[in-house]
Design an enzyme around this catalytic site. Structure first.
Site, PDB file in Angstrom:
ATOM      1  N   ILE A 150       2.487 -45.794   9.590  1.00 54.60           N
ATOM      2  CA  ILE A 150       1.632 -45.119   8.605  1.00 54.60           C
ATOM      3  C   ILE A 150       1.172 -46.101   7.529  1.00 54.60           C
ATOM      4  O   ILE A 150      -0.009 -46.141   7.167  1.00 54.60           O
ATOM      5  CB  ILE A 150       2.419 -43.966   7.939  1.00 54.60           C
ATOM      6  CG1 ILE A 150       2.636 -42.820   8.925  1.00 54.60           C
ATOM      7  CG2 ILE A 150       1.716 -43.470   6.691  1.00 54.60           C
ATOM      8  CD1 ILE A 150       3.537 -41.709   8.367  1.00 54.60           C
ATOM      9  N   SER A 167       6.693 -39.203   1.796  1.00 55.24           N
ATOM     10  CA  SER A 167       7.832 -38.319   2.053  1.00 55.24           C
ATOM     11  C   SER A 167       7.793 -37.902   3.525  1.00 55.24           C
ATOM     12  O   SER A 167       7.277 -38.638   4.378  1.00 55.24           O
ATOM     13  CB  SER A 167       7.757 -37.109   1.102  1.00 55.24           C
ATOM     14  OG  SER A 167       8.873 -36.262   1.290  1.00 55.24           O
ATOM     15  N   LYS A 194      14.495 -37.716   1.287  1.00 54.91           N
ATOM     16  CA  LYS A 194      13.081 -37.370   1.056  1.00 54.91           C
ATOM     17  C   LYS A 194      12.939 -36.262   0.020  1.00 54.91           C
ATOM     18  O   LYS A 194      11.956 -36.242  -0.730  1.00 54.91           O
ATOM     19  CB  LYS A 194      12.410 -36.971   2.375  1.00 54.91           C
ATOM     20  CG  LYS A 194      12.303 -38.102   3.399  1.00 54.91           C
ATOM     21  CD  LYS A 194      11.409 -39.243   2.954  1.00 54.91           C
ATOM     22  CE  LYS A 194      11.082 -40.187   4.125  1.00 54.91           C
ATOM     23  NZ  LYS A 194      10.241 -41.332   3.731  1.00 54.91           N
TER      24      LYS A 194
END
Ligand code: HXC
Length: 281
Positions: free
Chosen positions: A24, A146, A164
């Site tokens: 990501i 998160s 998280k």
């Protein structure tokens, strides 16, 4: 790639991204660079960070790779100084470095639990704490990555769920403390994302596991990396100037359904792995 954003939305902005060598975070780095940002890719493995930066440069961007472990505050302070010396005050910081493994609470040692909390939660704190002195004030944004586990108690993910959840509360608290400096504090919470290390770990059983996981997601599919990068781009852009202290779920509705099936899947995955690997006492 065609997009809905104005071209060169982040022209000249200085960005630091932890965990930027892969997944990501790497796609966010690519998207931001394509919009004119200068990127400091921070990674535990200096060679991988340098390679990711080289790829950004080869694609026409400006970038530098920096080696730092988010568990080590001193190395992050050095990384922030290096990035600022090179690109000027930081406009955007993405705290994306994360760790995960699949194990029930009774299958992980205290050190195993702490390792993930150290990388995900303490690492996010360290990154943003070190970056604060280097952020442009006013006018900067910090973004944490998160995950749905922050909201969904998930079997075989006690460490990630706890870490998280802490990340999300940390970002909401920083929003309260740092708004007066002109810094926005944000988080995005993805569910499964195609082509990531996280998915290789969470769905190790191949297509059967993946199909079971996707069956539990209202949208019936994983996110694409570009969808995550586009949300990150929107949030750090001027279009989101009044969004602060917000966690945005990007999970195809996954977190609305709860995690019973997801946890059962991970428990099965752990049992399968246990059949071939020795377990913790
Ligand atoms: C039980 C385990 C374990 C396992 C490691 N440990 N793997 N315990 N089951 N499968 C324990 C070790 O035994 C050790 O405890 C402790 O964890 C630390 O392990 P190390 O290997 O020494 O740590 P380190 O080298 O720092 O590696 C950290 C790591 C590793 C988290 C364990 O997996 C890693 O570096 N991951 C980075 C990449 C990653 O995970 N990406 C995915 C992120 S996905 P003892 O007691 O033996 O010392 C994500 C969310 C996805 O974040 C959400 C999707 C919905």
């Amino acid at each position: 790639m065609a997009g809905i954003f104005a071209p060169r939305l982040l022209e000249g902005r200085a960005v630091l991204i932890t965990g930027g060598s892969s997944g990501i975070n790497r796609r966010i780095a690519e998207r931001f660079a394509a919009h004119g940002a200068k990127i400091a890719v921070v990674g535990r493995d200096g060679d991988r960070a340098a390679a990711a930066a080289a790829a950004l440069i080869a694609a026409g961007g400006e970038a530098v790779g920096i080696s730092a472990d988010v568990r080590d505050m001193a190395s992050l302070e050095t990384a922030c100084t290096e990035a600022t010396d090179r690109f000027g005050p930081l406009d955007i910081v993405v705290a994306g470095a994360a760790g995960n493994f699949v194990a029930p609470a009774l299958g992980m040692s205290s050190n195993g639990f702490r390792t993930v909390v150290d990388i995900d939660l303490v690492g996010t704190f360290n990154t943003l704490r070190a970056a604060h002195a280097h952020l442009r004030k006013p006018g900067s944004a910090v973004l944490a990555i998160s995950a749905v586990q922050a909201q969904m108690p998930t079997a075989a993910q006690a460490h990630v769920c706890a870490a998280k959840a802490g990340v999300e509360m940390l970002m909401r608290t920083l929003a309260v403390e740092w708004a007066s400096d002109g810094i926005r504090s944000l988080a995005i919470a993805p569910g499964p994302v195609d082509g990531t290390e996280g998915m290789r770990r969470l769905a190790p059983g191949g297509q059967d596991h993946l199909a079971r996981m996707l069956a539990g997601i209202p949208s019936g599919r994983q996110a694409g990396l570009d969808e995550i990068a586009d949300l990150a781009l929107f949030l750090v852009s001027g279009a989101a100037d009044y969004i602060n202290g917000t966690v945005i779920h990007i999970d195809g509705g996954f977190s609305n359904l709860g995690s019973r099936d997801f946890g059962a899947l991970l428990t099965d995955a752990h049992r399968s792995a246990a059949a071939v690997e020795p377990q913790l006492a």
